[in-house]
Design a protein around this motif. Structure first.
Motif, PDB file in Angstrom:
ATOM      1  N   LYS A  93       0.646  -1.157   0.414  1.00  0.00           N
ATOM      2  CA  LYS A  93       0.110   0.173   0.146  1.00  0.00           C
ATOM      3  C   LYS A  93       1.110   1.134   0.051  1.00  0.00           C
ATOM      4  CE  LYS A  93      -4.528  -1.152   2.931  1.00  0.00           C
ATOM      5  NZ  LYS A  93      -4.951  -1.263   3.241  1.00  0.00           N
ATOM      6  N   ALA A  94       1.586   1.082   0.603  1.00  0.00           N
ATOM      7  CA  ALA A  94       2.742   2.217   0.856  1.00  0.00           C
ATOM      8  C   ALA A  94       3.528   2.778  -0.503  1.00  0.00           C
ATOM      9  CB  ALA A  94       3.949   2.549   1.996  1.00  0.00           C
ATOM     10  N   GLU A  95       3.833   0.793  -0.728  1.00  0.00           N
ATOM     11  CA  GLU A  95       4.578   1.567  -2.453  1.00  0.00           C
ATOM     12  C   GLU A  95       3.506   2.501  -3.286  1.00  0.00           C
ATOM     13  OE1 GLU A  95       6.439  -1.026  -6.144  1.00  0.00           O
ATOM     14  OE2 GLU A  95       5.112  -2.664  -4.964  1.00  0.00           O
ATOM     15  N   GLN A  96       2.177   2.054  -3.540  1.00  0.00           N
ATOM     16  CA  GLN A  96       1.050   3.242  -4.351  1.00  0.00           C
ATOM     17  C   GLN A  96       1.127   4.124  -3.871  1.00  0.00           C
ATOM     18  OE1 GLN A  96      -2.311  -0.241  -3.791  1.00  0.00           O
ATOM     19  NE2 GLN A  96      -1.712  -1.432  -4.360  1.00  0.00           N
ATOM     20  N   GLU A  97       0.416   3.824  -2.648  1.00  0.00           N
ATOM     21  CA  GLU A  97       0.649   6.239  -2.801  1.00  0.00           C
ATOM     22  C   GLU A  97       1.877   7.018  -2.999  1.00  0.00           C
ATOM     23  OE1 GLU A  97      -1.770   7.235  -1.103  1.00  0.00           O
ATOM     24  OE2 GLU A  97      -2.769   5.587  -1.001  1.00  0.00           O
ATOM     25  N   PHE A  98       3.089   5.826  -2.373  1.00  0.00           N
ATOM     26  CA  PHE A  98       4.397   6.730  -2.784  1.00  0.00           C
ATOM     27  C   PHE A  98       4.352   7.026  -5.011  1.00  0.00           C
ATOM     28  CE2 PHE A  98       6.134   4.672   1.225  1.00  0.00           C
ATOM     29  CZ  PHE A  98       6.483   6.048   1.557  1.00  0.00           C
ATOM     30  N   PHE A  99       4.048   5.777  -5.142  1.00  0.00           N
ATOM     31  CA  PHE A  99       3.934   6.157  -6.728  1.00  0.00           C
ATOM     32  C   PHE A  99       2.937   6.791  -6.883  1.00  0.00           C
ATOM     33  CE2 PHE A  99       3.072   3.816 -10.679  1.00  0.00           C
ATOM     34  CZ  PHE A  99       4.541   3.697 -10.847  1.00  0.00           C
ATOM     35  N   THR A 100       2.004   7.555  -6.599  1.00  0.00           N
ATOM     36  CA  THR A 100       1.350   8.180  -6.514  1.00  0.00           C
ATOM     37  C   THR A 100       1.147   9.984  -6.611  1.00  0.00           C
ATOM     38  OG1 THR A 100      -1.260   7.013  -6.404  1.00  0.00           O
ATOM     39  CG2 THR A 100      -1.698   9.186  -6.214  1.00  0.00           C
ATOM     40  N   ALA A 101       1.870   9.915  -5.640  1.00  0.00           N
ATOM     41  CA  ALA A 101       2.925  11.078  -5.273  1.00  0.00           C
ATOM     42  C   ALA A 101       3.261  11.550  -5.764  1.00  0.00           C
ATOM     43  CB  ALA A 101       3.391  11.272  -3.931  1.00  0.00           C
ATOM     44  N   ILE A 102       4.478  11.351  -6.772  1.00  0.00           N
ATOM     45  CA  ILE A 102       5.307  11.023  -8.048  1.00  0.00           C
ATOM     46  C   ILE A 102       4.119  11.620  -8.775  1.00  0.00           C
ATOM     47  CG2 ILE A 102       7.160  10.183  -9.967  1.00  0.00           C
ATOM     48  CD1 ILE A 102       8.397   8.058  -6.960  1.00  0.00           C
ATOM     49  N   GLY A 103       3.149  10.897  -9.331  1.00  0.00           N
ATOM     50  CA  GLY A 103       2.304  11.221 -10.151  1.00  0.00           C
ATOM     51  C   GLY A 103       1.971  12.640 -10.576  1.00  0.00           C
ATOM     52  N   TYR A 104       1.813  13.290  -9.085  1.00  0.00           N
ATOM     53  CA  TYR A 104       1.815  14.673  -8.640  1.00  0.00           C
ATOM     54  C   TYR A 104       2.865  15.072  -8.904  1.00  0.00           C
ATOM     55  CZ  TYR A 104      -2.693  13.261  -8.212  1.00  0.00           C
ATOM     56  OH  TYR A 104      -4.542  12.454  -8.451  1.00  0.00           O
ATOM     57  N   ASP A 105       4.276  14.885  -8.885  1.00  0.00           N
ATOM     58  CA  ASP A 105       5.049  15.749  -8.340  1.00  0.00           C
ATOM     59  C   ASP A 105       6.495  14.940  -8.599  1.00  0.00           C
ATOM     60  OD1 ASP A 105       7.191  17.579  -7.497  1.00  0.00           O
ATOM     61  OD2 ASP A 105       6.351  18.170  -6.234  1.00  0.00           O
ATOM     62  N   ASN A 106       7.075  14.747  -9.549  1.00  0.00           N
ATOM     63  CA  ASN A 106       7.500  13.479  -9.359  1.00  0.00           C
ATOM     64  C   ASN A 106       9.533  14.528  -9.774  1.00  0.00           C
ATOM     65  OD1 ASN A 106       8.749  15.481 -11.643  1.00  0.00           O
ATOM     66  ND2 ASN A 106       8.394  13.403 -13.005  1.00  0.00           N
ATOM     67  N   ARG A 107       9.173  15.398  -8.872  1.00  0.00           N
ATOM     68  CA  ARG A 107      10.748  16.295  -8.208  1.00  0.00           C
ATOM     69  C   ARG A 107      10.721  16.624  -6.875  1.00  0.00           C
ATOM     70  NH1 ARG A 107       8.382  21.908  -9.987  1.00  0.00           N
ATOM     71  NH2 ARG A 107       6.761  21.038  -9.058  1.00  0.00           N
ATOM     72  N   ASP A 108      10.167  15.636  -5.879  1.00  0.00           N
ATOM     73  CA  ASP A 108      10.727  15.235  -4.680  1.00  0.00           C
ATOM     74  C   ASP A 108      11.848  14.313  -4.410  1.00  0.00           C
ATOM     75  OD1 ASP A 108      10.327  15.281  -1.672  1.00  0.00           O
ATOM     76  OD2 ASP A 108       9.547  17.274  -1.799  1.00  0.00           O
ATOM     77  N   ALA A 109      12.785  14.354  -4.343  1.00  0.00           N
ATOM     78  CA  ALA A 109      13.615  13.005  -3.925  1.00  0.00           C
ATOM     79  C   ALA A 109      13.252  12.236  -2.928  1.00  0.00           C
ATOM     80  CB  ALA A 109      14.966  13.394  -3.251  1.00  0.00           C
ATOM     81  N   ARG A 110      12.059  13.032  -1.748  1.00  0.00           N
ATOM     82  CA  ARG A 110      11.672  12.182  -0.743  1.00  0.00           C
ATOM     83  C   ARG A 110      11.083  10.724  -1.402  1.00  0.00           C
ATOM     84  NH1 ARG A 110       9.620  16.860   2.728  1.00  0.00           N
ATOM     85  NH2 ARG A 110       8.905  17.772   0.496  1.00  0.00           N
ATOM     86  N   TYR A 111       9.610  11.262  -2.018  1.00  0.00           N
ATOM     87  CA  TYR A 111       8.744  10.573  -2.757  1.00  0.00           C
ATOM     88  C   TYR A 111       9.662   9.270  -3.559  1.00  0.00           C
ATOM     89  CZ  TYR A 111       6.023  14.943  -2.511  1.00  0.00           C
ATOM     90  OH  TYR A 111       5.219  15.985  -2.020  1.00  0.00           O
ATOM     91  N   LEU A 112      11.080   9.842  -4.377  1.00  0.00           N
ATOM     92  CA  LEU A 112      10.990   8.138  -4.793  1.00  0.00           C
ATOM     93  C   LEU A 112      11.789   7.755  -3.392  1.00  0.00           C
ATOM     94  CD1 LEU A 112      12.737  10.898  -7.532  1.00  0.00           C
ATOM     95  CD2 LEU A 112      11.667   8.587  -8.101  1.00  0.00           C
ATOM     96  N   TYR A 113      12.551   8.436  -2.827  1.00  0.00           N
ATOM     97  CA  TYR A 113      13.427   6.864  -1.643  1.00  0.00           C
ATOM     98  C   TYR A 113      12.285   6.215  -1.072  1.00  0.00           C
ATOM     99  CZ  TYR A 113      17.676  10.117  -2.140  1.00  0.00           C
ATOM    100  OH  TYR A 113      19.413   9.961  -2.299  1.00  0.00           O
ATOM    101  N   PHE A 114      11.347   6.687  -0.333  1.00  0.00           N
ATOM    102  CA  PHE A 114      10.005   6.022   0.453  1.00  0.00           C
ATOM    103  C   PHE A 114       9.322   4.866  -0.946  1.00  0.00           C
ATOM    104  CE2 PHE A 114      11.065   9.124   3.813  1.00  0.00           C
ATOM    105  CZ  PHE A 114      10.895   7.560   4.883  1.00  0.00           C
ATOM    106  N   LEU A 115       9.484   5.429  -2.228  1.00  0.00           N
ATOM    107  CA  LEU A 115       9.192   4.838  -2.917  1.00  0.00           C
ATOM    108  C   LEU A 115       9.788   3.710  -2.624  1.00  0.00           C
ATOM    109  CD1 LEU A 115       7.022   3.242  -5.308  1.00  0.00           C
ATOM    110  CD2 LEU A 115       8.922   4.953  -6.815  1.00  0.00           C
ATOM    111  N   GLY A 116      11.806   3.357  -3.130  1.00  0.00           N
ATOM    112  CA  GLY A 116      12.189   2.496  -3.237  1.00  0.00           C
ATOM    113  C   GLY A 116      12.303   2.100  -1.771  1.00  0.00           C
ATOM    114  N   LEU A 117      12.099   2.090  -1.040  1.00  0.00           N
ATOM    115  CA  LEU A 117      12.107   1.172   0.873  1.00  0.00           C
ATOM    116  C   LEU A 117      11.092   0.706   0.894  1.00  0.00           C
ATOM    117  CD1 LEU A 117      13.212   4.799   2.876  1.00  0.00           C
ATOM    118  CD2 LEU A 117      14.092   2.507   2.493  1.00  0.00           C
TER     119      LEU A 117
END
Length: 169
Positions: A93-117
């Protein structure tokens, strides 16, 4: 690009990264871009959008719903939901939420790091590492500052954090 690189003109790495992304070789494009940024120390202004183009077309970072548009408030909302799911051990579920966050803003490293985590916790280590590398490229652009990234990662400790730190600038 290869001739520029051979002549120690490191901008060739950025040009090659752009070409690799156009050929659909996104992971190699990110690696080439990272090499170029490290060697150049300063990126000429006319090449600042190369990373955004690579990230926007990278299949591992794509959102199935192509109707999504940039919206910082929705990005933060989904990032927050992702953090909540991550902390509760609900990594899918976390992966899905981070993935969605990146869809709205792919310029924030935090979203990508947590998607990776989240991917790492599910055992998808290869994809997690590629995501960490993409996050590091965004972080190198100061999006957001290293201080904000450090603050967001404060609760991540142990072997998981050590692995992530291998890829941070």
């Amino acid at each position: 690009a290869d001739q520029l690189i051979a002549a120690k003109e490191f901008l060739g790495h950025i040009i090659k990264a752009d070409a690799l992304a156009k050929l659909g070789r996104h992971t190699l494009a990110l690696q080439e871009y990272a090499t170029g940024v490290k060697l150049l120390k300063a990126l000429p202004k006319e090449y600042e959008t190369v990373l955004e183009r690579i990230l926007a077309s990278h299949p591992d970072l794509q959102i199935p719903n192509s109707r999504l548009i940039r919206d910082d408030s929705l990005a933060l909302k989904h990032y927050g939901l992702g953090l909540e799911n991550y902390r509760n051990g609900q990594y899918e579920k976390a992966e899905q939420e981070f993935f969605t966050a990146i869809g709205y803003d792919n310029r924030d490293a935090r979203y990508l790091y947590f998607l990776g985590l989240a991917r790492w916790q599910q055992g998808n280590t290869d994809v997690a590492i590629r995501t960490y590398k993409a996050a590091a490229l965004v972080e190198m652009q100061g999006k957001p500052t290293g201080r904000l990234v450090n603050s967001s990662l404060e609760r991540i400790q142990g072997p998981t954090r050590l692995e992530l730190e291998k890829y941070r600038p």
